[in-house]
Every structure is written in C-alpha cells, then in structure tokens.
Design a protein around this motif. Structure first.
Motif, PDB file in Angstrom:
ATOM      1  N   THR A 196      -4.378  -9.016  -9.655  1.00 11.10           N
ATOM      2  CA  THR A 196      -4.317  -8.067 -10.780  1.00 11.10           C
ATOM      3  C   THR A 196      -3.858  -8.766 -12.059  1.00 11.10           C
ATOM      4  OG1 THR A 196      -3.852  -6.237  -9.284  1.00 11.10           O
ATOM      5  CG2 THR A 196      -3.213  -5.941 -11.588  1.00 11.10           C
ATOM      6  N   CYS A 256      -6.968   2.713  -4.477  1.00  6.26           N
ATOM      7  CA  CYS A 256      -6.914   1.340  -3.968  1.00  6.26           C
ATOM      8  C   CYS A 256      -7.972   1.203  -2.874  1.00  6.26           C
ATOM      9  CB  CYS A 256      -5.517   1.088  -3.418  1.00  6.26           C
ATOM     10  SG  CYS A 256      -5.305  -0.454  -2.497  1.00  6.26           S
ATOM     11  N   GLU A 257      -8.356  -0.031  -2.559  1.00  3.32           N
ATOM     12  CA  GLU A 257      -9.362  -0.230  -1.516  1.00  3.32           C
ATOM     13  C   GLU A 257      -8.870   0.227  -0.137  1.00  3.32           C
ATOM     14  OE1 GLU A 257     -10.301  -4.395  -1.651  1.00  3.32           O
ATOM     15  OE2 GLU A 257      -8.401  -5.001  -0.749  1.00  3.32           O
ATOM     16  N   GLU A 308       0.416  -2.902  -4.745  1.00  4.24           N
ATOM     17  CA  GLU A 308      -0.366  -4.144  -4.779  1.00  4.24           C
ATOM     18  C   GLU A 308      -1.376  -4.157  -5.911  1.00  4.24           C
ATOM     19  OE1 GLU A 308      -1.648  -6.158  -1.118  1.00  4.24           O
ATOM     20  OE2 GLU A 308      -3.706  -5.810  -1.758  1.00  4.24           O
ATOM     21  N   SER A 309      -1.957  -2.975  -6.170  1.00  2.37           N
ATOM     22  CA  SER A 309      -3.012  -2.938  -7.197  1.00  2.37           C
ATOM     23  C   SER A 309      -2.432  -3.094  -8.596  1.00  2.37           C
ATOM     24  CB  SER A 309      -3.791  -1.621  -7.087  1.00  2.37           C
ATOM     25  OG  SER A 309      -2.944  -0.540  -7.422  1.00  2.37           O
ATOM     26  N   CYS A 319      -1.355   2.236  -5.459  1.00  2.18           N
ATOM     27  CA  CYS A 319      -0.638   1.289  -4.604  1.00  2.18           C
ATOM     28  C   CYS A 319       0.043   0.209  -5.439  1.00  2.18           C
ATOM     29  CB  CYS A 319      -1.610   0.614  -3.641  1.00  2.18           C
ATOM     30  SG  CYS A 319      -2.211   1.721  -2.373  1.00  2.18           S
ATOM     31  N   HIS A 366       0.810  -1.213   0.000  1.00  6.05           N
ATOM     32  CA  HIS A 366       0.000   0.000   0.000  1.00  6.05           C
ATOM     33  C   HIS A 366       0.844   1.265   0.000  1.00  6.05           C
ATOM     34  CE1 HIS A 366      -3.572  -2.360  -0.026  1.00  6.05           C
ATOM     35  NE2 HIS A 366      -3.077  -3.096   0.951  1.00  6.05           N
TER      36      HIS A 366
END
Lengths: 398, 398
Positions: free
Chosen positions: B265, B249-250, B258-259, B256, B239
């Motif tokens: 992804t 991002c969530e 991770e996304s 981020c 993140h």
C-alpha cells in the motif's frame, strides 16, 4: 523438590479423571483408562484416593465390554455446591448452585448505589456468610466482575462509569474472607466457562463467549484454557475499535464496539426514537431491550429494522473474533442475545460476507442456551472450574 | 499406557533443562535444579541422558556458591544447525543457521513466478537437499509462510493475490521430504518465536510480534505458547477491520488494517504521489519504502508527513493488539518497521491516547533488533523452538 512436579502430575491426572466423570456421567475404571490413556493401575490408585476423600462414588454394576460387568464410578454433581456472585454495574446477584449449574435457592439481589460501594461490599459479605452457614455442601465461591478487569491484581481498570469500583480490590477484599476458597474472574470469561461446563454442545476447547449486555465482552478458550493476557485484560472485544474514526469511548479509544451495540446504547436509541417503545425512558436497560425484541417479533417494521441494524454491528464484532481468535464455536449471550434468531441471522449474514469462507464454514455461531436470567451461573462456573482443575484445594487427598 | 504421561513428563523436563541452558549459557546442575524446582537427583538423571546422547556438554569447573566448585553444563549453540525457509509472495529465501540464529552461509534466494509455483517448490526441494548434503550438523528445517495460513491442514486460506499457493499443501509437500524433520509455521508467528529466542529483552512468555511488511501479520505468545485458534488462523491482525465501513479487502472484509499500511500500500501511495520518491514505480516494494524512510530522515516534510500517517494507522492496529491480547511486549518488525523511531513515536502517541493508561503503561513497544534482511531467521526459529521443545524427536534418548 521434584515433588512439586510429580505432585503436579498427580493433581493433573486427578483433575482429568474428575473432569471426565463430570462430562460423561457414570464410567467404569476401564473406560476412563481408555479415554485418558492412563494405565488401569494408575486409575485404580487415583480413584481409590478420590473415593476415600469422598469426592467420587462407586455405583452398582454397569455393563462392560464383552459381557463383563464392571463397577461404575460417578461424580455426584448434586452433593457439592458453590456460591456464584455476579457484579454488574447497578446490582450484585448471588446464588447457590450445584456442580451441574442448577440453582438451589432463590437468588439474592443487592442494588448498588454508585456513591456507596462499601455498603454493597458489606452486603456481599453478609449474604455469602449466611449462605455458607445454611449449607455445608458449599465448597467454593466464584465471582464474576465486568471488564476491563486487571485479573492479576484484582481491580477493574479505569472506565468512568465504573470509577468507584476502581477502589475495590476484589482479591484483597474476598480472597481470604470466607471459610471456602474464592475465585474472581472477568464476567465474559466466566460466561465462556459456563457454556463449556453446562452446554454439552460447547464441550470444545476452542470456544468464544460473546457477551452483549450492559457491556460488551468476550471470553475465549484456546486449548481449553482462557486467553488472559499479561495483566488479565485480553479479549476486551467491547473496546476494540470497529471504526478508528468513530466517536470517543469512555475507555479512550474511538469507535468501540461496546458503544455501538450494548444494551445501554440500544436503550438510548429507543428513548431517542420514542415510537418503537414509547415508555422506554422509564424502563431498565433490560426491559427496554426486551420490549424492542417483542415488538420486532410481533412484526413492527421499525423494530425489525433496528434489530437488523444492531445485528449487523454485532456481526462486525464477530468478524473481528474470527480474525483474532479463530474459535471453533462462538456463543452469543446476555441481554442483546435475547433478540433471538433475527439477531443471529444478521450476524451470520455479516460473517458470511466478510470472513474468509474456509474459516466461516468451520465455526458454528449460536445463541446461548443457558437461562438468560442466570448470568450468575457464570460466576458459579468459575468456582466449579477450579473444583475440577485443583481437587486437592478442596479435599485432603492422601 | 501410563507411559505416555510419564514419558511426556520426562520430555517436558528435558525440554525445560535444554531451554534453560539455551537462555542462560553455562549453568551448574545445582543452579538448574534451583531455577526449575527439580530435585538434584532428577537433574542428574536427565542431564546424564542428555550428555550421553550428545545434546549437551560438561565444561570445566565453574564457581559455585560458598566457594564450592561445580561442573558446568552447556548447550553448544554452534554445534547444531537448522535450515530456515521463508516463503514470501514474490520469492523464497533459504538459509542455514546455528541455534543462536547466526547465519552460516549465504542465503539462497529463488524468485517465484506466480504462474509456475511447482517450479518454485522444486527449487526448494533441490536447494534444501544440497544444504543437507553439505552440512551434517543440520537437525531440522523450519518454514515460514504468509497468512492467512490454515496451520492444521497445511494450506494458505484464500487471498486472491496468493491464489496459486492455495494448491500447495506445505505439510504434504515437505513433512517427509527430507532426512530431518520439517516444521511449518505462519510467518508472523515464526517472527514472534525469533524475537523470543534471539533477543534477550524478549525473553517473556507474553509477546506480540507485529509484522508490517508486504502483508501485515501478528504472532502472539501467551504463557510462552503461540495463540493458534482452532484452524491455526488466529491473530490475523492484517484482516481485522479498523473501519468496518472502509474499502473492501481481497479477504472479503472491509477496512482491513493490511490494506492501509502494508509495504504494498505504501508503495502504491508513493507511485500515486510521484514527488517524494520520483522513481518509485520502477522499484521493489522494499526499496520504495526504504527510499521514503531515507527521505523522511533527511528532512523531507512530505515524507515525514507520510511516515507519521502510516505510523498512526500502525498505531490503530497496536491499540487492537492491546485490547485483544494484552501482551507484555509488542515488537514491530519487517519492512515498514524500517522507518524507525519516527514510526515508533507515532505508534506510541496513538497508544497513549487510545489505550487505558494502566494497560498502556505496562506494555513496552519496540522496534525489532534482529537484522532487517534476515526475515528468514523466523523460519529458523520455528525449527529451533521444536528442537528445544521435543528433544527426543532429534536424539535417541534412552
């Protein structure tokens, strides 16, 4: 050979007692014992040696619990002095401080000619020698240097605007140069130590000092110790990318935080703008930034907009600090923090939007309360931290 | 009250001796004394207690220096067992391991219905109880949970795809649930401990384990200890933004890491692409990624291009790891590391371009050599780390 470990334990407890007295003023043996979970016997033994070595003093009776009187112990912060030497890109500042961080004499300032680093180094030797000759209370010298700094080997890593400094090995140059020990630290880490020592609100072992000046740096305490990395080059927030597709920085990375919000960058923006601070081109980075902040404070809408924009970028860096280090407290310091509350508000807004609420709520973000012109106090804090951590380096303790 | 400190010292030395035997096999008392800078007398005293408690064993004579024979000491890694429990988004894996990380029985796998977390929790209780009943060599249970994990209070922080898990407090739920102690750790930090324990090349105190799986995480050892942050939520590389102007991002942050490079992804990219892995839509995240990597290995140019692109993004994250943590070694692990050498090459290329050369040269980047299907070994490593660090939690030591 068990002695090293036993000796380490004794030194550790001496350090804990000194640090406790440093942060809490006058305390009885009983209250120290309670706070540190040491036996009264151990406290008596260790404090006797510290008294004998002249590190701490007994005061008169102080109030004890249940009306018993007891003798107070204290570490006289004014008795021991340190020299702080702060290296910046364009100058070296040198000051003498007591253990409370109080400056004792006018600072000495030496301009640096980037083409003649050796003469700046020679100046530092000369000035420190003269300070030592004039004050026999000086017990240590702390130095703060800009990053990226290879702490373990004593050199700055390559950044083109600091190219000439690469040839200087600070440890070789200064470690054994004087009659008292010398300690060298990355400037933002030195700043974190200064906050920890000199601001009572920062008496936490989980602290990030976010330096936004000519460079952008970070010092992080985790469990009361600085995060250093394997070469001492960790927490280089200024060269963490906030836009991997951004412009190339002199470090080799792209979209570095430092290239978007340092005092140097702000100064360049002001020169390009030409209206907010009309004579920016003839000013120092610091003066140009201060002129911007003054214009914003007096209601200039363009100035306010620019401070808001800078605060947003500083906020992006703060979000990275949350996700990388999750500190209990983040302190903004150095030139750009001089923008004050409007900057802090912008940073907090970005953090509130972008950080997971349970993390954002837990961490306090504040402006440094140490004097803005006293960046050199960070260098002093490096020396004081060592004094408290390793008392036997400074005194004959039987 | 001095006892805590003295007891802490004794425990510390016991832990050092156990860890030394763990990493070095059979050793004489004299060689342990030398390596750890403890007196022979201290070694004799501590090892006597460890022998008496049944933690370590004497072996026959081993060769000593100058032809003297001496008795060897050893920690039998096969005698003590631990349970590892790995919580992922869609399943829980549970295994029994010896101290060397060798799996002793088939893993138990429980699918998680996100609408019915309590029944997954009940399954974990039941399975662990049955494993404990079947093997009285089990001394501890380690659990690994995905981040962001509030380590100090025992809950995951809010991320919408893990919403139901927020209601579970892992510490409340499991700490006192079994006849042996339970330790819970963030999964990437657990992975770092596993590398440190089970890969001899990772026997360094300065290590980053870069987990690129369904989530993207990071565990960092600094001076042999994990960097945790004030709430245990530090080193959340997934993140950290690599593009502050990117998509939301969530977690609330934008752009981020991770996304952009998680297995989830990549799976979505493959479904959208439709050509490289035609039946991606019906596959698990792991199978879809593995199909991509197989296609790349067999020469499919589009597949190679996508692996290169993913490697570049993973490389951006690696550059941030350098600047934030400056570790001596970075290990890439989990699903996406299964892409192998082409991924590693792309990461190294980005690092060579973007990291200050003196830092890049100093740090080794490698692929995890631990079995890819054994993510649960990280959970086991959490328990083994505690066993080595706090032996008196597990044995009556006089």
């Amino acid at each position: 050979m068990a002695e090293p470990t036993q000796a380490t334990l004794s030194e550790h407890n001496r350090s804990r007692i000194l640090s406790h007295l440093y942060h809490h003023g006058v305390e009885s043996r009983a209250s120290i014992a309670k706070a540190l979970e040491l036996t009264p016997a151990a406290i008596t033994k260790i404090t006797a040696k510290l008294l004998e070595a002249g590190v701490i003093d007994e005061t008169g009776d102080i109030g004890g619990s249940r009306n018993r009187r007891s003798i107070g112990l204290t570490l006289d912060k004014s008795r021991f002095h340190v020299v702080g030497v702060k290296f910046a890109r364009s100058l070296v500042e040198i000051g003498v401080f007591d253990l409370a961080g109080k400056q004792l004499a006018d600072r000495e300032i030496t301009a640096i000619d980037p083409e003649d680093i050796p003469s700046a180094i020679a100046d530092v030797h000369r000035i420190v020698e003269s300070l030592l000759a004039a004050d026999d209370g000086i017990v240590a010298i702390g130095m703060a240097v800009p990053g990226p700094y290879l702490r373990n080997i004593g050199r700055t890593a390559v950044v083109s605007s600091m190219e000439e400094w690469r040839k200087v090995n600070f440890l070789d140059e200064f470690s054994d140069a004087f009659s008292v020990p010398v300690f060298v630290e990355h400037d933002a880490r030195a700043g974190a130590l200064a906050q920890h020592l000199f601001d009572p609100d920062c008496d936490t072992g989980s602290l990030a000092y976010y330096l936004i000046g000519e460079g952008v740096g970070l010092g992080v305490l985790e469990n009361g110790r600085t995060i250093n990395g394997s070469q001492g080059a960790a927490t280089e927030i200024g060269h963490i990318s906030i836009d991997a597709n951004g412009e190339r920085c002199e470090c080799g990375n792209y979209g570095c935080l430092e290239s978007m919000c340092s005092a140097v960058t702000i100064h360049r923006m002001l020169v390009e703008d030409g209206r907010i601070v009309p004579d920016a081109a003839s000013m120092t980075h610091r003066d140009a930034c201060n002129a911007l902040f003054a214009a914003a404070a007096s209601g200039n809408a363009d100035a306010r907009g620019l401070v808001e924009k800078i605060g947003t970028i500083v906020g992006y860096g703060a979000v990275t600090i949350f996700n990388a280090f999750n500190p209990e407290r983040i302190v903004l310091g150095d030139i750009v923090a001089g923008a004050g509350q409007p900057l802090l508000d912008a940073v907090q807004r970005v953090v509130d939007e972008r950080v997971i609420p349970e993390l954002a709520e837990h961490t306090t973000i504040s402006l440094s309360r140490l004097p803005a012109d006293a960046a050199v106090t960070g260098a002093a804090a490096v020396a004081i931290t060592q004094f408290l951590a390793n008392p036997s380096m400074f005194f004959e303790i039987a």
